[in-house]
Design a protein around this motif. Structure first.
Motif, PDB file in Angstrom:
ATOM      1  N   ARG A  23      -9.815 -16.020  30.900  1.00 11.59           N
ATOM      2  CA  ARG A  23     -10.142 -14.748  30.748  1.00 11.59           C
ATOM      3  C   ARG A  23      -8.563 -14.100  30.855  1.00 11.59           C
ATOM      4  N   ARG A  25      -6.555 -10.877  30.961  1.00  9.72           N
ATOM      5  CA  ARG A  25      -6.818  -9.208  31.309  1.00  9.72           C
ATOM      6  C   ARG A  25      -5.765  -8.507  30.660  1.00  9.72           C
ATOM      7  N   PRO A  26      -6.089  -6.911  30.859  1.00 10.93           N
ATOM      8  CA  PRO A  26      -5.194  -6.281  30.052  1.00 10.93           C
ATOM      9  C   PRO A  26      -3.920  -5.846  30.821  1.00 10.93           C
ATOM     10  N   THR A 108      -1.076 -14.738  40.933  1.00 13.33           N
ATOM     11  CA  THR A 108      -1.626 -13.818  41.652  1.00 13.33           C
ATOM     12  C   THR A 108      -1.750 -12.485  40.792  1.00 13.33           C
ATOM     13  N   SER A 109      -2.883 -11.611  41.134  1.00 18.88           N
ATOM     14  CA  SER A 109      -3.274 -10.628  40.354  1.00 18.88           C
ATOM     15  C   SER A 109      -3.463 -10.483  38.979  1.00 18.88           C
ATOM     16  N   SER A 110      -3.955 -11.695  38.570  1.00 15.83           N
ATOM     17  CA  SER A 110      -4.219 -11.995  37.393  1.00 15.83           C
ATOM     18  C   SER A 110      -5.778 -11.688  36.903  1.00 15.83           C
ATOM     19  N   GLY A 111      -6.659 -11.255  38.251  1.00 14.80           N
ATOM     20  CA  GLY A 111      -7.913 -10.923  38.015  1.00 14.80           C
ATOM     21  C   GLY A 111      -9.155 -11.814  38.583  1.00 14.80           C
ATOM     22  N   LYS A 112      -8.558 -12.697  39.580  1.00 15.99           N
ATOM     23  CA  LYS A 112      -9.501 -13.605  39.886  1.00 15.99           C
ATOM     24  C   LYS A 112     -10.648 -13.131  40.810  1.00 15.99           C
ATOM     25  N   THR A 113     -10.314 -12.131  41.549  1.00 15.91           N
ATOM     26  CA  THR A 113     -11.258 -11.521  42.452  1.00 15.91           C
ATOM     27  C   THR A 113     -12.153 -10.379  41.483  1.00 15.91           C
ATOM     28  N   TYR A 114     -11.440  -9.931  40.710  1.00 10.31           N
ATOM     29  CA  TYR A 114     -11.954  -8.885  39.706  1.00 10.31           C
ATOM     30  C   TYR A 114     -13.292  -9.701  39.007  1.00 10.31           C
ATOM     31  N   GLY A 167      -4.036 -17.023  44.763  1.00 13.88           N
ATOM     32  CA  GLY A 167      -3.257 -17.073  43.640  1.00 13.88           C
ATOM     33  C   GLY A 167      -1.896 -17.782  43.852  1.00 13.88           C
TER      34      GLY A 167
HETATM   35  N1  LIG Z   1     -10.010  -7.737  33.420  1.00 20.31           N
HETATM   36  C1  LIG Z   1      -9.232  -6.669  34.196  1.00 20.31           C
HETATM   37  N2  LIG Z   1      -9.604  -5.611  33.685  1.00 20.31           N
HETATM   38  C2  LIG Z   1      -8.944  -4.299  34.165  1.00 20.31           C
HETATM   39  N3  LIG Z   1      -8.387  -4.480  35.208  1.00 20.31           N
HETATM   40  C3  LIG Z   1      -8.231  -5.639  35.919  1.00 20.31           C
HETATM   41  C4  LIG Z   1      -8.798  -6.781  35.330  1.00 20.31           C
HETATM   42  N4  LIG Z   1      -8.480  -7.961  36.049  1.00 20.31           N
HETATM   43  C5  LIG Z   1      -7.786  -7.486  37.026  1.00 20.31           C
HETATM   44  N5  LIG Z   1      -7.587  -6.188  36.926  1.00 20.31           N
HETATM   45  C6  LIG Z   1      -7.132  -5.555  37.927  1.00 20.31           C
HETATM   46  O1  LIG Z   1      -5.907  -6.197  38.331  1.00 20.31           O
HETATM   47  C7  LIG Z   1      -5.630  -5.758  39.817  1.00 20.31           C
HETATM   48  C8  LIG Z   1      -5.619  -7.204  40.374  1.00 20.31           C
HETATM   49  O2  LIG Z   1      -6.568  -8.064  40.497  1.00 20.31           O
HETATM   50  P1  LIG Z   1      -6.908  -8.933  41.379  1.00 20.31           P
HETATM   51  O3  LIG Z   1      -7.149  -8.366  42.709  1.00 20.31           O
HETATM   52  O4  LIG Z   1      -8.430  -9.132  40.902  1.00 20.31           O
HETATM   53  O5  LIG Z   1      -6.318 -10.126  41.209  1.00 20.31           O
HETATM   54  P2  LIG Z   1      -6.082 -11.534  42.062  1.00 20.31           P
HETATM   55  O6  LIG Z   1      -6.117 -12.360  41.167  1.00 20.31           O
HETATM   56  O7  LIG Z   1      -7.485 -11.387  42.656  1.00 20.31           O
HETATM   57  O8  LIG Z   1      -4.871 -11.329  43.069  1.00 20.31           O
HETATM   58  P3  LIG Z   1      -4.839 -12.305  44.260  1.00 20.31           P
HETATM   59  O9  LIG Z   1      -4.735 -13.547  43.994  1.00 20.31           O
HETATM   60  O10 LIG Z   1      -3.841 -11.753  44.845  1.00 20.31           O
HETATM   61  O11 LIG Z   1      -6.099 -11.932  45.012  1.00 20.31           O
HETATM   62  C9  LIG Z   1      -6.796  -5.027  40.293  1.00 20.31           C
HETATM   63  O12 LIG Z   1      -6.427  -3.914  40.393  1.00 20.31           O
HETATM   64  C10 LIG Z   1      -7.944  -5.038  39.268  1.00 20.31           C
HETATM   65  O13 LIG Z   1      -8.527  -4.114  39.086  1.00 20.31           O
END
Ligand SMILES: Nc1ncnc2c1ncn2[C@@H]1O[C@H](COP(=O)(O)OP(=O)(O)OP(=O)(O)O)[C@@H](O)[C@H]1O
Length: 936
Positions: A23, A25-26, A108-114, A167
């Motif tokens: 996936r 993300r933007p 990290t912050s690639s959107g896994k939790t999202y 991450g």
């Molecule tokens: N597909 C998406 N569309 C829009 N926003 C996204 C998307 N994926 C992630 N984001 C945004 O990116 C930010 C980081 O996302 P997220 O916390 O899910 O990352 P992470 O991989 O879980 O980071 P970490 O590993 O540190 O937990 C969030 O603010 C989230 O809203």
């Protein structure tokens, strides 16, 4: 994606690869602010490419520019779409018993939790929905199991993991330090171990897989180790600044794509369930081992199929037969109902013409419930029953009259029962009703008339002087014979001329020679044939076969049974035009006891037939000459005590009477005009009163009888008694000698008639007892019982015959002896066997003749449970077994009459029981055969 049910159905234990998706993300706000560019682009649903054109040649050669996975999601794809296409299938496998795991892998912050937050939410929602449906099903199945007594405590046990990995991040980029850095290092180590495990797994399961190198891999081992389905969603940032992490993610994803797992359903069974399961399995295997049918070959299946088809065909035939029987029964019921609907006149007509009266003895108020039940379809029955009851045995027209339906069907008496005699067996071919009609035509009113005629002859004979009668009848003039004989007696009583019979006639007579007034017994040449007229006689082998004619019979009144066979038993009487009748006896030697009559001759060229006519002679047709009963009867009060002292050789007084053919009609007419009917009590009295006159007219005969008295030896006497006992009586009464030749029964019957009702009851009970002791045919008993009700004085003759016959049989049976009659051996065991056969026949007839309702009614009446196993057997066993219960006897008779389709009693020839006074039908009638066909 399918529904939960579809997922469950599609789940299987087969090897499959990890479902890997990417996936993208933007760019987030921070990246945008940094003017970071997006170098990754999803060119389709499965491929993502690196689109930075500024890469050097070395970089381009080191890193692929396109990556293909199971699914690639563009930046604008929703989490719902990711769930549906990349996680749902795997996540819901848990409901089918598969372990499953959904990973989110990325920097990290690639959107896994999202991503995982959404996926978990959707998955839980679907699982919950499934559980709700499944709960109902499980509840139902549990109830069903409980109802069926099945214990199925097995259950599915599976887990689903939603993993949001930390991450990976570069320490330099995270600028972390201290504990945060240390944590980052552990995370990276775990991710590194995960990467290693994935890589190794992607190369196959050969070798060591370092699952235990990190807590992460130890936790995820079930999901990665094979028994589970796994989906990995790799998230990545499109920013150029993260290109290295993105490549690592894609590299990880590529390795994970090669990893295969073999998910299996996790079934958890309790020990109890496991034991039961194993027991059932063991029983099944044992059953298969014992029963080879479970391992039938195709050929065996074909044979089995043919067998089943045959059974089906057989059942179809049975159904067809039963249907036909049902239709017939319904038709009969319909006919009966129609009959019930007819007017009274029709009923009367039917009753009188087609349903001859059947007189039934009964107590004054006796009414057979069985009769009503069985014959309920015959409307005239009830009425007749209600109007009857005279208090005792019938003796008048007021008697109970029972009309037994289905009289068109004749029945066959058991072989042990008296058979129709010769004439009776020669009725016509098939139409029994027609035969009866014929009888009715010829003898309407008839037997009585003829009987009267006969006794008129006797009366007339008594009025002649010293004349004696002979009852021989020529075959050609059988019906006229008695009259002819009478006339001859009147005309030539004093001539004592011998009329030699023809050879055939001689053959059937036991001749005795009388030379110079002395009689000499001649052995009976055809004892067997003579005996064949006994009641034990089986039906004649052939109607064409000349029938033996006992001299007794020939002496008796014209008998239909002879009339039918006259052609085969030619008499010379017609040619001779005279018949010599000697009113005397021959005391046969023991060897000749069966000799019913004697032929005498007083000259070489001619022979005299010693003919003894009396009721006893007639009766002896049906009696065995050896019957002890006969001996007893011969010593009854009507028998002069001196008879035993008579000698055959001293009978000069017994003149031979030459009898020439007479005009029967005129004689009969005259006799009738005089009203001299033997069973008319008044007439009898008149006869008695005229005894003196008679005696005067027959002095010579009387003298002969007197003379004989001194010379009779006992042995000879017994022989005479067996042959012509009544005639013998006459010799003891010289004054009545001539009259007695013809009228001795009158006096005897007169005495009987005066107390006939009680006498009848006594004889009837005696007969019933003897029937039971001798195992006589039930059908015979029935017919006899229904036919002879004591309303007719001549019934006494038949009953006497029956008693003698039965007494003889009883004597034979009680000594364990056998007797041979007409080539047929009679014994107690044989009669019992035949009785059993007859009962079997009656059992079958119950199904044919009685409707189900009637049968149930019969069972109830006879105290047999309707649903008992052998109810028909029980019933037939009870028939006629209470010999002292006349109600039971009557019920038995009615039931058997119904079952056998008893012939029309009112028209049935009584001669079937040994005597006959009615003319024979001119046409032949295979009565016996019709009886057989009606029963079989
Ligand atoms: N597909 C998406 N569309 C829009 N926003 C996204 C998307 N994926 C992630 N984001 C945004 O990116 C930010 C980081 O996302 P997220 O916390 O899910 O990352 P992470 O991989 O879980 O980071 P970490 O590993 O540190 O937990 C969030 O603010 C989230 O809203």
């Amino acid at each position: 994606m399918g529904t939960v049910d579809e997922v469950v159905k599609e789940s299987g234990g087969h090897e499959e690869r990890i479902l890997v998706s990417v996936r993208l993300r933007p760019l987030n706000d921070k990246e945008i602010l940094r003017n970071d560019v997006s170098d990754w682009e999803c060119i389709n649903d499965t491929t993502i490419i690196y689109k930075n054109v500024n890469l050097s040649v070395t970089e381009r050669s080191m890193y692929p520019s396109a990556y293909t996975f199971d699914r690639v999601f563009r930046t604008n794809c929703s989490t719902r779409q990711v769930y549906e296409e990349a996680a749902k299938d795997v996540a819901l496998s848990v409901v089918s018993g598969f372990n499953s795991s959904v990973f989110a892998y990325g920097q990290t912050s690639s959107g896994k939790t999202y991503t995982m937050t959404g996926i978990t939410e959707y998955a839980i929602a679907d699982i919950y929905e499934y559980i709700q449906k499944a709960s109902c099903i499980i509840l139902f199945e549990s109830s069903a199991r409980e109802y069926l007594g099945r214990d199925n405590s097995s259950s599915l046990s599976a887990t689903v993991n939603f993993v949001d990995l930390a991450g990976s991040e570069r320490a330099s980029q995270s600028l972390s330090a201290g504990t945060r850095l240390k944590e980052g290092c552990h995370i990276n180590r775990s991710l590194l171990t995960l990467g290693t495990v994935i890589r190794k797994l992607s190369k196959g399961r050969n070798g060591h897989i370092p699952f235990r190198d990190s807590k992460l891999t130890r936790i995820l081992q079930p999901s990665l180790g094979g028994n589970g389905r796994t989906a990995i969603i790799c998230t990545m940032s499109p920013a150029r600044s993260h290109v290295e992490q993105s490549r690592n993610t894609l590299l990880f994803a590529s390795c994970a794509k090669e990893v295969t797992t073999t998910a299996q359903v996790n079934v958890v069974m309790s020990d109890k369930a496991l034991v039961k399961h194993l027991q059932r399995e063991l029983a099944r295997l044992e059953s298969e081992f014992r029963s080879p049918r479970t391992s039938l070959f195709p050929s065996d299946y074909e044979a089995l199929l043919r067998e089943k088809n045959n059974q089906i065909e057989q059942m179809a035939k049975e159904i067809k037969d039963l249907t036909m029987q049902r239709d017939i029964a319904q038709t009969q019921v319909r006919d009966m109902r129609q009959l019930l609907g007819d007017d009274a006149s029709l009923l009367m007509q039917v009753g009188l013409r087609n349903y001859p009266n059947l007189r039934v003895q009964g107590s004054p108020d006796y009414r057979s419930p069985m009769q009503v039940s069985i014959l309920s379809d015959t409307p005239s029955i009830d009425a007749d029953i209600r109007t009857c009851s005279d208090g005792h045995s019938r003796s008048s027209s007021e008697d109970q009259i029972i009309r037994v339906p289905e009289f068109e069907e004749n029945f066959l008496p058991n072989s042990s029962s008296p058979r129709l005699l010769a004439g009776s067996s020669n009725y016509s071919e098939s139409d029994s009703c027609e035969g009866w009609d014929e009888i009715e035509k010829q003898s309407s009113g008839t037997s009585e008339d003829l009987f009267k005629e006969v006794h008129c002859i006797e009366t007339k004979e008594s009025s002649t002087k010293g004349k004696k009668e002979s009852n021989f009848s020529s075959p050609e003039e059988s019906s006229k014979f008695p009259a002819e004989m009478t006339a001859e007696i009147g005309d030539k009583a004093d001539k004592a001329t011998v009329s030699p019979p023809a050879d055939d006639y001689e053959r059937v007579l036991t001749p005795s020679l009388k030379i110079n007034g002395e009689l000499t017994s001649l052995p009976c040449k055809e004892d067997q044939e003579c005996v064949s007229f006994s009641p034990y006689e089986e039906e004649r082998k052939s109607s064409e076969e000349p029938l033996s004619l006992p001299s007794k019979d020939s002496q008796t009144l014209e008998s239909p049974k002879f009339a039918d066979n006259r052609e085969s038993v030619p008499f010379a009487l017609k040619e001779e035009k005279e018949l010599n009748c000697v009113h005397t006896f021959e005391a046969p030697s023991p060897a000749n006891l069966s000799s019913p009559c004697e032929l005498i001759s007083d000259s070489p060229g001619s022979r005299s037939l010693k003919l003894c006519r009396s009721r006893s002679c007639k009766a002896s047709l049906m009696d065995d000459l050896h019957s002890p009963r006969f001996k007893e009867l011969s010593k009854n009060e009507n028998t002069p005590p001196s008879r035993s002292e008579r000698s055959v050789n001293s009978r000069p007084e017994c003149r031979e009477i030459k009898i020439s053919p007479l005009n029967f009609t005129s004689d009969v007419k005259d006799s009738q005009e005089k009203g001299s009917t033997i069973y008319d009590e008044n007439d009898v009295n008149e006869v008695s009163k005229g005894e003196d006159t008679t005696n005067e007219n027959v002095n010579d005969v009387d003298d002969a009888c007197d003379a004989r008295t001194d010379e009779t030896d006992e042995l000879q006497y017994e022989k005479e008694v067996k042959e012509c006992p009544e005639a013998e009586l006459e010799h003891d009464k010289p004054s009545k000698c001539v009259r007695d030749v013809g009228l001795d029964p009158i006096e005897e019957d007169l005495k009987t008639l005066r107390s006939w009702p009680s006498e009848f009851n006594m004889r009837q009970k005696e007969i019933i007892e003897l029937w039971n002791v001798c195992n006589i045919s039930l059908v015979h008993r029935t017919y006899f019982f229904l036919l002879f009700q004591g309303d007719d004085a001549k019934d006494a003759v038949y009953m006497e015959v029956e008693i003698r016959r039965l007494t003889f049989l009883n004597d034979i049976y009680s000594h364990g002896e056998k007797t041979v009659v007409n080539g047929r051996t009679l014994s107690l065991s044989h009669s019992m066997k035949e009785l059993r056969q007859e009962r079997r026949m009656l059992r079958k007839q119950m199904l044919r003749k009685l409707t189900e309702e009637e049968r149930e009614s019969v069972y109830l009446k006879w105290g047999i449970r309707i649903n008992s196993k052998h109810r028909r057997f029980q019933l037939v066993q009870r028939l006629w077994n209470k010999t002292d219960d006349m109600n039971h006897i009557a019920d038995s008779a009615y039931l058997i009459a119904k079952l056998t389709g008893l012939m029309k009693p009112g028209q049935a020839p009584k001669e079937m029981f040994g005597l006959d006074f009615s003319p024979r039908p001119s046409r032949t009638y295979s009565f016996t055969r019709s009886l057989i066909s009606s029963i079989l």
